[in-house]
Design a protein around this motif. Sequence first.
Motif, short mmCIF file in Angstrom:
data_model
loop_
_atom_site.label_atom_id
_atom_site.label_comp_id
_atom_site.label_asym_id
_atom_site.label_seq_id
_atom_site.Cartn_x
_atom_site.Cartn_y
_atom_site.Cartn_z
N PHE A 27 10.76 -32.45 -26.53
CA PHE A 27 11.66 -31.30 -26.53
C PHE A 27 11.53 -30.45 -25.28
O PHE A 27 12.34 -29.57 -25.03
N LYS A 31 16.23 -28.54 -19.37
CA LYS A 31 17.29 -27.77 -20.03
C LYS A 31 16.74 -26.91 -21.16
O LYS A 31 17.05 -25.72 -21.25
N ASN A 32 15.94 -27.51 -22.01
CA ASN A 32 15.39 -26.75 -23.14
C ASN A 32 14.42 -25.66 -22.68
O ASN A 32 14.42 -24.56 -23.24
N SER A 35 16.33 -22.79 -21.14
CA SER A 35 17.01 -22.05 -22.22
C SER A 35 16.02 -21.15 -22.95
O SER A 35 16.32 -19.97 -23.21
#
Length: 109
Positions: A27, A31-32, A35
């Motif tokens: 995870f 990107k994660n 964010s």
Amino acid sequence: MTEQHLDVARLQRRLAEFAAARNWQPFHTPKNLVSALSVEASELVEIFQWLTPEESGRVMEDPDTAHRVTDEVADVLAYLLQLCEVLGVDPLAALDAKIDRNEHRFPAP
């Protein structure tokens, strides 16, 4: 922990070990992580949102608010360090280079 020398690489290792122990690595994509960094930065902003400039300068005087600020700063830094690790960015070298550029871009009078 307070007696041991803290440095960026050591903290990044601790964060990686923490994530690995919980199988969170899949995870922790750029990107994660970016964010999550944005969310945590917004939570820090929320603490200051409606304060006057004077109140914001005294925010660490209230123990409960100081604790919230400290926790959110830690969250922001944790996600930033994890993002740097995943992307292969040396955060201290990046900051040093940025200061150099800014010194040239914005010379002191």
